[in-house]
Design a protein around this motif. Sequence first.
Motif, PDB file in Angstrom:
ATOM      1  N   VAL A  45      -8.272  -1.190  -4.162  1.00 34.18           N
ATOM      2  CA  VAL A  45      -7.117  -2.036  -3.893  1.00 34.18           C
ATOM      3  C   VAL A  45      -6.653  -2.664  -5.210  1.00 34.18           C
ATOM      4  CG1 VAL A  45      -6.283  -4.073  -2.628  1.00 34.18           C
ATOM      5  CG2 VAL A  45      -7.955  -2.540  -1.561  1.00 34.18           C
ATOM      6  N   ALA A  86      -1.554   4.016   0.429  1.00 39.66           N
ATOM      7  CA  ALA A  86      -0.684   2.998   1.050  1.00 39.66           C
ATOM      8  C   ALA A  86       0.112   2.350  -0.081  1.00 39.66           C
ATOM      9  CB  ALA A  86      -1.513   1.965   1.811  1.00 39.66           C
ATOM     10  N   GLU A  89       6.327  -1.497  -1.014  1.00 41.01           N
ATOM     11  CA  GLU A  89       7.747  -1.166  -0.829  1.00 41.01           C
ATOM     12  C   GLU A  89       8.430  -0.794  -2.141  1.00 41.01           C
ATOM     13  OE1 GLU A  89       9.399  -0.641   1.861  1.00 41.01           O
ATOM     14  OE2 GLU A  89       7.722  -1.163   3.174  1.00 41.01           O
ATOM     15  N   ARG A 121       3.411   3.315   4.012  1.00 44.50           N
ATOM     16  CA  ARG A 121       3.929   2.136   3.316  1.00 44.50           C
ATOM     17  C   ARG A 121       3.080   0.928   3.680  1.00 44.50           C
ATOM     18  NH1 ARG A 121       7.525   2.433  -0.999  1.00 44.50           N
ATOM     19  NH2 ARG A 121       8.666   4.369  -0.720  1.00 44.50           N
ATOM     20  N   THR A 122       3.008  -0.046   2.770  1.00 51.20           N
ATOM     21  CA  THR A 122       2.323  -1.298   3.074  1.00 51.20           C
ATOM     22  C   THR A 122       3.141  -2.461   2.532  1.00 51.20           C
ATOM     23  OG1 THR A 122       0.327  -2.621   2.706  1.00 51.20           O
ATOM     24  CG2 THR A 122       0.895  -1.066   0.974  1.00 51.20           C
ATOM     25  N   THR A 123       3.047  -3.604   3.174  1.00 51.50           N
ATOM     26  CA  THR A 123       3.674  -4.823   2.656  1.00 51.50           C
ATOM     27  C   THR A 123       2.774  -5.469   1.604  1.00 51.50           C
ATOM     28  OG1 THR A 123       2.661  -6.055   4.460  1.00 51.50           O
ATOM     29  CG2 THR A 123       4.926  -5.303   4.794  1.00 51.50           C
ATOM     30  N   GLY A 124       1.572  -4.916   1.425  1.00 54.98           N
ATOM     31  CA  GLY A 124       0.620  -5.462   0.469  1.00 54.98           C
ATOM     32  C   GLY A 124       0.565  -4.665  -0.819  1.00 54.98           C
ATOM     33  N   PRO A 125      -0.532  -4.805  -1.559  1.00 55.64           N
ATOM     34  CA  PRO A 125      -0.699  -4.098  -2.833  1.00 55.64           C
ATOM     35  C   PRO A 125      -1.035  -2.616  -2.610  1.00 55.64           C
ATOM     36  CG  PRO A 125      -2.693  -5.307  -2.297  1.00 55.64           C
ATOM     37  CD  PRO A 125      -1.700  -5.649  -1.221  1.00 55.64           C
ATOM     38  N   SER A 127      -2.997   0.493  -2.148  1.00 53.94           N
ATOM     39  CA  SER A 127      -4.370   0.686  -1.657  1.00 53.94           C
ATOM     40  C   SER A 127      -4.624   2.170  -1.504  1.00 53.94           C
ATOM     41  CB  SER A 127      -4.561   0.021  -0.295  1.00 53.94           C
ATOM     42  OG  SER A 127      -4.308  -1.348  -0.383  1.00 53.94           O
TER      43      SER A 127
END
Lengths: 309, 309
Positions: A45, A86, A89, A121-125, A127
Amino acid sequence: MSEFDWIDRYLRPLAKSPGADGLRNDVGVLRPAGSPLIATLDTLVESIHFLSSDPLDTVGQKLLRVNISDILCKGAVPRDALLSIAMPEAFTEDQFAALCEGLSRDLDTWNIALIGGDTVRTTGPLSLSLTLTGTCLTESVIQRSGAREGDTLYVTGKIGRGGLGLRDAQSGIESDHAAHYRVPDIPPLNIADLIAAFATASIDVSDGLISDAGHIAQESEASIQIDLGQIPFAETVRDAEHALEMATSGDDYQTLFTAPAYDQHRLHATAKTLGLDVTAIGSVCAGECIKLSLNGADVPVPARTGYRH
Amino acid sequence: MSEFDWIDRYLRPLAKSPGADGLRNDVGVLRPAGSPLIATLDTLVESIHFLSSDPLDTVGQKLLRVNISDILCKGAVPRDALLSIAMPEAFTEDQFAALCEGLSRDLDTWNIALIGGDTVRTTGPLSLSLTLTGTCLTESVIQRSGAREGDTLYVTGKIGRGGLGLRDAQSGIESDHAAHYRVPDIPPLNIADLIAAFATASIDVSDGLISDAGHIAQESEASIQIDLGQIPFAETVRDAEHALEMATSGDDYQTLFTAPAYDQHRLHATAKTLGLDVTAIGSVCAGECIKLSLNGADVPVPARTGYRH
């Protein structure tokens, strides 16, 4: 170009094996093996396991190498991989391409077949998860639990580079250690031959040498005595505190293993023939703990023996 | 209690198979198989693939089922799993326990051995990856590319529940569809027998029925004609627009497959014996596209044929 075109352009070319079917099937096909087939899954991550400033090709290589390290330490050869990406955006095509370039480099170097995975896709960092299979060179899998009283403890390569490299990378210093933090300098493929031929127990040094030796001691219900003065540290040791710092910082991705003491000469001769850098650093004895010494004097085991993310 | 004690308390008990060695080794051991061994890796990210309001035991079940669906659709039986959990900083022990409870439920139901994985922290949302292996009941793996002119197109179960369920779950309506959105109602294990016996090509309906049929058409270099009036929709169809909505919403996790037309009677008889819900909804013809009809009239293929996360 949409993110799904990125898969076509950058990821599909990496999936060259018949079992991958160009990532055009819902599943990948694992290659049949006559010997035990093992698998590992490690996740990286952003900002936890790598720095946001790390070039993405190095992140791709690190993802493969932290998993390859797990396979090699078991006396096994890396084989097939499944990859999960992942993406945040704001992830760009150039970033995706750089990541795939690093992956491609080490898939080729280690002759690993990428056979499947998932891109989301992820809203986070950022991964990344990689599942890697490996074929054992032994008839049964080498465990952490096989160390026996009288065995010798060995480690490959240098210890402390992960911690020193993180410090350098965070300070913007471009050192060999920083390069190792980004793209771990793991043992070569033929360490698997040595481990398969001699090891009674093994682990890769990811948390920190003392912590990882502790895992072998605990699972083997034995005590492990380590001579800090024998450990091949990345820097010349100033004092016990300095040694403990390097023996607990982790991210080394070297192989730590035990083997019968009577095999010591034969093991060193084989390592020399294979061009492997292997050092005896301790022994297995009765009990169930870790004992440390430096220059003949006992060194107390620190409260924090390693670093787990 | 630290997060690493959580692994001991909640995750280790799920890893009961010999190949898992209680998650005490760096690697898991895949069980040997006489027939092709396949693997899939799907990732679920909070607020993208499941709602933050979804109970975590259902998220654990969903993670397994979206992967099981991939294995079943290939005429294979689920086997061994590796699990990656990336937990947000605020994740609590109760949440971890709930997630593991859902995982445990479906590992048992589907007789899957959890053999390894990784648990890490993330600054982002909860992200879960699962690698699942499966043993094919066929000598070679069923691809997306095997559909032939004259084949019939079949689908299991009901279509449209994923989309309707997401809508209900987002509106706080506790419907059967919402329950399916959280814990997909996938085909039973013996769908693998039917697929292995008859299918020429197969896929699971995850993106949307029309999109997934398009994957088969494209990879098989054939055209697929679908009669929207034959699709077993979750709601009575009002008009073409309503039908298209349900045929493109995805998250159904049913099996979509082709089989030779001459096998149609035998296939339906076998499905009946096995207690399987299978419906013929179209056919494979020359060309390389999707053709839709409803009540004998052509229906234009919408621009968006499915939903990819």
